[in-house]
Scaffold this active site. Sequence first.
Site, mmCIF file in Angstrom:
data_model
loop_
_atom_site.group_PDB
_atom_site.id
_atom_site.type_symbol
_atom_site.label_atom_id
_atom_site.label_comp_id
_atom_site.label_asym_id
_atom_site.label_seq_id
_atom_site.Cartn_x
_atom_site.Cartn_y
_atom_site.Cartn_z
ATOM 1 N NE ARG A 1 -2.431 -0.774 3.623
ATOM 2 C CZ ARG A 1 -2.074 -1.733 4.480
ATOM 3 N NH1 ARG A 1 -2.180 -3.003 4.129
ATOM 4 N NH2 ARG A 1 -1.602 -1.428 5.672
ATOM 5 C CG HIS B 1 3.842 -14.435 6.630
ATOM 6 N ND1 HIS B 1 4.657 -15.423 6.101
ATOM 7 C CD2 HIS B 1 3.768 -14.687 7.966
ATOM 8 C CE1 HIS B 1 5.051 -16.219 7.084
ATOM 9 N NE2 HIS B 1 4.523 -15.812 8.220
ATOM 10 N N GLY C 1 5.825 -20.901 14.086
ATOM 11 C CA GLY C 1 4.853 -21.337 15.070
ATOM 12 C C GLY C 1 5.417 -22.417 15.977
#
Length: 393
Positions: A211, A349, A381
């Site tokens: 953006r 991602h 994670g």
Amino acid sequence: MRTAVIVDAVRTPSGRGKAGGALSSVHPVDLAAGVLEAILERNGLTSAQIDDVLLGCVTQVGEQAMNVARQAVLAAGFDESVPAATIDRQCGSSQQAAHSAAQAVMAGAADVVIAGGVESMSRVPLGTSRSVGGSSTSPRLRARYPEGLINQGVSAELIAQRWGLGRDELDAFAALSHERAAAAASAGLFDSQLLPVRTDAGEVTVDETVRAGTTAERLGTLPVAFRTDEMAARFPELEWRITAGSSSPLTDGASAVLIMSEEKAAELGATPRARFHSFAVVGDDPLLMLTGPIPATRRILERSGLSIDDIDAYEVNEAFASVPLAWAAEVGADPAKLNPWGGAIALGHALGSSGTRLLGTLLAHLEHTGGRYGLQTMCEGGGMANATLIERL
């Protein structure tokens, strides 16, 4: 031991990982097949010359089930003799794929390997795998962590609190990610690796997640994203600073790198662009979860004999703004070298694809600037991290 070199790196544009996103009409198998096909075409190879294909993918259910790497190999028209495997090391899945590919080459088990990854978060939403077949949290795991583990957004908040990262600093970093990515795109710095993707709505040629014109002031108006009454009661010290703007967006994408032995590259007339110098992988606190890049960096620097100041550029995955900021503070990194073309907050991602996306960006940046060493690391994670050190040739 042989030297493993990178000959090529490609990726799709990043698409918003939601219905109506630029790549949401493309099946993830076909998304991955496109980058595999491009690797062959760009390098004048036949599929029979590929010893193995290793792809990362996190949510391996539905359209990404049944060994999505093998499905992509077949969809790309590769010879049926080409094997493939799908790797899940969470966000670092395709970085691990590159590690495994390079290590196979170095050990003499393979000569030419394609490593990469894919994730369609619009078609196979984050968390889908947890809805199948009961809970992944076993009785023994609950016994070890009776209060329960937490989601990554709360982990990012804990990191911001521990390292004293204020809302203004987080928003400024997020805005800088968009500014740098938009400037790099405008200058054509991604062009060497970016592949157009044909979709039902036409051809996608640019990253949808960037953006241009994003400001810290505008990001400062966004509400926090991860506060719940339960988590606020459990962690009363948190001031709650992380928003959608300082987090990486849900993303669709695929990427791949072509890895060969130095000898095979010479035999095929291919030009090595970088060599794999050092590797590291670590486990870390699964509650903080996202701090793994710190010990991974320390380990790889110790193994390589280099210092952080010897590194010309660092790609540290921007899962959340607090992650690279805490990393930089701990290892003494130069902010100007950190994600100089923007990071995942802007570039997206796509979980299984991000590792080789970062690797391709790092390689292109070293070539553009004449840098020698590049370091890539990313949180994963469960509290893990991979680190990769490459040397431009």
